[in-house]
Write an enzyme that holds these catalytic residues in place. Sequence first.
Site, PDB file in Angstrom:
ATOM      1  N   ASP A  13       0.809  -1.225   0.000  1.00 15.78           N
ATOM      2  CA  ASP A  13       0.000   0.000   0.000  1.00 15.78           C
ATOM      3  C   ASP A  13       0.840   1.273   0.000  1.00 15.78           C
ATOM      4  OD1 ASP A  13      -2.245  -1.664   0.159  1.00 15.78           O
ATOM      5  OD2 ASP A  13      -2.159  -1.689   2.341  1.00 15.78           O
ATOM      6  N   LYS A  16       1.720   2.187  -5.143  1.00 15.16           N
ATOM      7  CA  LYS A  16       2.247   1.661  -6.414  1.00 15.16           C
ATOM      8  C   LYS A  16       1.315   1.974  -7.584  1.00 15.16           C
ATOM      9  CE  LYS A  16       2.298  -2.379  -4.395  1.00 15.16           C
ATOM     10  NZ  LYS A  16       2.093  -2.047  -2.976  1.00 15.16           N
ATOM     11  N   GLY A  40      -4.608  -4.176  -3.791  1.00 13.16           N
ATOM     12  CA  GLY A  40      -5.604  -3.127  -4.040  1.00 13.16           C
ATOM     13  C   GLY A  40      -4.812  -1.895  -4.415  1.00 13.16           C
ATOM     14  N   HIS A  41      -4.787  -1.573  -5.693  1.00 13.65           N
ATOM     15  CA  HIS A  41      -3.986  -0.440  -6.183  1.00 13.65           C
ATOM     16  C   HIS A  41      -4.917   0.697  -6.584  1.00 13.65           C
ATOM     17  CE1 HIS A  41      -0.416  -3.316  -7.246  1.00 13.65           C
ATOM     18  NE2 HIS A  41      -0.762  -3.341  -5.971  1.00 13.65           N
ATOM     19  N   GLN A 222       1.914  -6.020  -3.329  1.00 10.09           N
ATOM     20  CA  GLN A 222       2.366  -6.161  -1.945  1.00 10.09           C
ATOM     21  C   GLN A 222       3.646  -5.323  -1.753  1.00 10.09           C
ATOM     22  OE1 GLN A 222       1.345  -9.448  -3.590  1.00 10.09           O
ATOM     23  NE2 GLN A 222      -0.556  -8.488  -2.985  1.00 10.09           N
ATOM     24  N   ALA A 297      -7.536  -1.105   1.008  1.00  7.51           N
ATOM     25  CA  ALA A 297      -8.303  -0.945  -0.229  1.00  7.51           C
ATOM     26  C   ALA A 297      -9.085  -2.220  -0.565  1.00  7.51           C
ATOM     27  CB  ALA A 297      -7.358  -0.587  -1.383  1.00  7.51           C
ATOM     28  N   VAL A 410       2.646  14.241  -3.546  1.00 11.09           N
ATOM     29  CA  VAL A 410       2.114  15.120  -2.493  1.00 11.09           C
ATOM     30  C   VAL A 410       0.577  15.096  -2.440  1.00 11.09           C
ATOM     31  CG1 VAL A 410       4.131  16.639  -2.436  1.00 11.09           C
ATOM     32  CG2 VAL A 410       2.276  17.110  -4.060  1.00 11.09           C
TER      33      VAL A 410
HETATM   34  P1  GDP Z   1      -0.820   0.390  -3.531  1.00 10.48           P
HETATM   35  O1  GDP Z   1      -1.429  -0.880  -3.067  1.00 10.48           O
HETATM   36  O2  GDP Z   1       0.657   0.438  -3.287  1.00 10.48           O
HETATM   37  O3  GDP Z   1      -1.172   0.750  -4.942  1.00 10.48           O
HETATM   38  O4  GDP Z   1      -1.436   1.531  -2.588  1.00 10.48           O
HETATM   39  P2  GDP Z   1      -2.984   1.677  -2.142  1.00 10.48           P
HETATM   40  O5  GDP Z   1      -3.772   2.150  -3.296  1.00 10.48           O
HETATM   41  O6  GDP Z   1      -3.447   0.463  -1.429  1.00 10.48           O
HETATM   42  O7  GDP Z   1      -2.844   2.792  -1.012  1.00 10.48           O
HETATM   43  C1  GDP Z   1      -2.315   4.050  -1.293  1.00 10.48           C
HETATM   44  C2  GDP Z   1      -3.377   5.102  -0.932  1.00 10.48           C
HETATM   45  O8  GDP Z   1      -2.774   6.373  -0.841  1.00 10.48           O
HETATM   46  C3  GDP Z   1      -4.465   5.245  -1.979  1.00 10.48           C
HETATM   47  O9  GDP Z   1      -5.661   5.579  -1.329  1.00 10.48           O
HETATM   48  C4  GDP Z   1      -3.982   6.413  -2.841  1.00 10.48           C
HETATM   49  O10 GDP Z   1      -5.039   7.117  -3.476  1.00 10.48           O
HETATM   50  C5  GDP Z   1      -3.337   7.277  -1.794  1.00 10.48           C
HETATM   51  N1  GDP Z   1      -2.191   8.081  -2.246  1.00 10.48           N
HETATM   52  C6  GDP Z   1      -1.233   7.761  -3.155  1.00 10.48           C
HETATM   53  N2  GDP Z   1      -0.297   8.734  -3.188  1.00 10.48           N
HETATM   54  C7  GDP Z   1      -0.660   9.662  -2.284  1.00 10.48           C
HETATM   55  C8  GDP Z   1      -0.077  10.893  -1.830  1.00 10.48           C
HETATM   56  O11 GDP Z   1       0.997  11.300  -2.252  1.00 10.48           O
HETATM   57  N3  GDP Z   1      -0.751  11.577  -0.858  1.00 10.48           N
HETATM   58  C9  GDP Z   1      -1.924  11.152  -0.335  1.00 10.48           C
HETATM   59  N4  GDP Z   1      -2.509  11.879   0.604  1.00 10.48           N
HETATM   60  N5  GDP Z   1      -2.510   9.990  -0.741  1.00 10.48           N
HETATM   61  C10 GDP Z   1      -1.872   9.268  -1.691  1.00 10.48           C
HETATM   62  P1  IMO Z   2      -0.949  -4.137  -2.261  1.00 12.11           P
HETATM   63  O1  IMO Z   2      -0.501  -4.671  -3.604  1.00 12.11           O
HETATM   64  C1  IMO Z   2      -0.985  -4.651   2.099  1.00 12.11           C
HETATM   65  C2  IMO Z   2      -0.986  -8.778   3.589  1.00 12.11           C
HETATM   66  C3  IMO Z   2      -2.231  -9.251   4.302  1.00 12.11           C
HETATM   67  C4  IMO Z   2      -1.607 -10.259   5.273  1.00 12.11           C
HETATM   68  C5  IMO Z   2      -0.505 -10.890   4.443  1.00 12.11           C
HETATM   69  C6  IMO Z   2      -0.878 -12.212   3.783  1.00 12.11           C
HETATM   70  O2  IMO Z   2      -2.239  -3.413  -2.285  1.00 12.11           O
HETATM   71  O3  IMO Z   2       0.169  -3.385  -1.601  1.00 12.11           O
HETATM   72  P2  IMO Z   2      -2.461 -12.838   1.721  1.00 12.11           P
HETATM   73  O4  IMO Z   2      -3.907 -12.577   1.497  1.00 12.11           O
HETATM   74  O5  IMO Z   2      -1.549 -12.263   0.698  1.00 12.11           O
HETATM   75  O6  IMO Z   2      -2.155 -14.287   1.978  1.00 12.11           O
HETATM   76  O7  IMO Z   2      -2.142 -12.082   3.123  1.00 12.11           O
HETATM   77  O8  IMO Z   2      -0.184  -9.944   3.431  1.00 12.11           O
HETATM   78  N1  IMO Z   2      -1.221  -8.224   2.228  1.00 12.11           N
HETATM   79  C7  IMO Z   2      -1.174  -6.921   1.937  1.00 12.11           C
HETATM   80  N2  IMO Z   2      -0.994  -5.841   2.728  1.00 12.11           N
HETATM   81  N3  IMO Z   2      -1.115  -4.489   0.764  1.00 12.11           N
HETATM   82  C8  IMO Z   2      -1.256  -5.570  -0.043  1.00 12.11           C
HETATM   83  O9  IMO Z   2      -1.253  -5.474  -1.394  1.00 12.11           O
HETATM   84  C9  IMO Z   2      -1.338  -6.848   0.532  1.00 12.11           C
HETATM   85  N4  IMO Z   2      -1.511  -8.092   0.034  1.00 12.11           N
HETATM   86  C10 IMO Z   2      -1.419  -8.910   1.083  1.00 12.11           C
HETATM   87  O10 IMO Z   2      -2.859  -8.197   4.983  1.00 12.11           O
HETATM   88  O11 IMO Z   2      -1.001  -9.588   6.350  1.00 12.11           O
HETATM   89 MG    MG Z   3      -2.935  -1.551  -1.782  1.00  9.68          MG
END
Ligand code: GDP
Ligand code: IMO
Ligand code: MG
Length: 422
Positions: A13, A16, A40-41, A222, A297, A410
């Site tokens: 999270d 990415k 969850g991206h 991840q 997400a 940002v």
């Molecule tokens: P990922 O799994 O690595 O793609 O990340 P996630 O989407 O799960 O979580 C990142 C969260 O941060 C999402 O809700 C994005 O919309 C938000 N986000 C990404 N970049 C920024 C940033 O620079 N600032 C803020 N405030 N939110 C951001």
């Molecule tokens: P993104 O791509 C954050 C965590 C789960 C758990 C562990 C194992 O959005 O960054 P699983 O279901 O993979 O067997 O769970 O890994 N986990 C994540 N945490 N972001 C993710 O993906 C994750 N995918 C798995 O919460 O601790």
């Molecule tokens: Mg995510």
Amino acid sequence: MKADVLLGLQWGDEGKGKVVDVLTPKYDVVARFQGGPNAGHTLEFEGNKYVLRSIPSGIFQGDKVNIIGNGVVLAPDLFMDEARELEKSGHNLHGRLHISKKAHLIMPTHRLLDAAYEAAKGKDKVGTTGKGIGPTYTDKVSRNGLRVGDILDNFDEKYAAHKARHEEILRSLNYTGYDITEVEHHWMEGVEYMKQFELVDSEHEVNRLLREGKSILCEGAQGTMLDVDFGSYPFVTSSNTICAGACTGLGLGPNKIGEVYGIIKAYCTRVGAGPFPTELCDDTGSKIRRIGHEYGAVTGRERRCGWIDLVALKYAIMVNGVTKLIMMKSDVLDTFETVKACVAYNHNGMFLDYFPYDINSGIEPVYVEMPGWKQDLSHITSADQFPQAFRDYITLLEHHLETPIAIISVGPDREQTIERNC
Ligand code: GDP
Ligand code: IMO
Ligand code: MG
């Protein structure tokens, strides 16, 4: 041409999805190489927000090809729901989304097994996303898996045999009383739906594209601290989330890897169980969660929050061969009087500046504390507008991590992204 890799360096999270979307115009192809719908991206642009789970984050940009590689595990029902949602919002996937025939299928019974294994672990639960990730990769490695290519021939028979084997395991775990009739129906609909996409030998495709001079961005899911070999085992996911995963998950030789982008948050979060040395179980942690909207997400769970951990990051940079860093969510720390960065661990009285075998207990973070910048970064449009205290924070990170921070985010929107000359 070489393929660039973009991956998370913390516990997932990191942001990415947003960065892949921002960088996609520079590439011809975006490819996912591991993980599945546990990811969850999130992407935000033009006032809309999308969360992608199995589909690569390059899907919103023009006619770019998006590949789901052999290292990914795919749930046909969830994939269908995600793809239909995108098509409903006007994004055409046809001809642009290619799926490896070697990607493994997550069956409904894999999700039951995920729940059954978690229940059996009692207080040592991993806190998985419940998407069947672990059992699917287990079947793959133990040579019991079903692959995307299997749907093209005599599928019902193969499916029934795999299901029967899973049911036997579920019985042995006393996991009974479930009814998957409806889920199974939807899943089979997903299998039919998948057939309209190009099911390919993606290892041939990516290598041919590189030979033809096309540029590829490999999108990690991840984060490094969830890698099955190098993460905080056993509280990890079941795939290699590190750069080497792009080689095995797409069929790329190591000499075909170019830039390795490591994504970090300006602080740190984790969902699910497991050690987290810099976790803040206090008001500061809650404030980060509130301002950063730190909720999963995929599962909506609260993300645990803490200060940035440079010891873990140095390790992540090492095992990935990171060439450039990208820092996300800097704006979340805008209102803090001071910010902290963990530069070493105190392990039962011993100072460690390297990441040890076991971080499960006895680790106390050693922090450097700096004045906060107390300024809204979210409207800044170029690096020369950064306040001095924020520049000092960047300098501290670059000094400890010995790697340049090339991009700073940002805000969640595509536009809130600043490239630095380094
Ligand atoms: P990922 O799994 O690595 O793609 O990340 P996630 O989407 O799960 O979580 C990142 C969260 O941060 C999402 O809700 C994005 O919309 C938000 N986000 C990404 N970049 C920024 C940033 O620079 N600032 C803020 N405030 N939110 C951001
Ligand atoms: P993104 O791509 C954050 C965590 C789960 C758990 C562990 C194992 O959005 O960054 P699983 O279901 O993979 O067997 O769970 O890994 N986990 C994540 N945490 N972001 C993710 O993906 C994750 N995918 C798995 O919460 O601790
Ligand atoms: Mg995510």
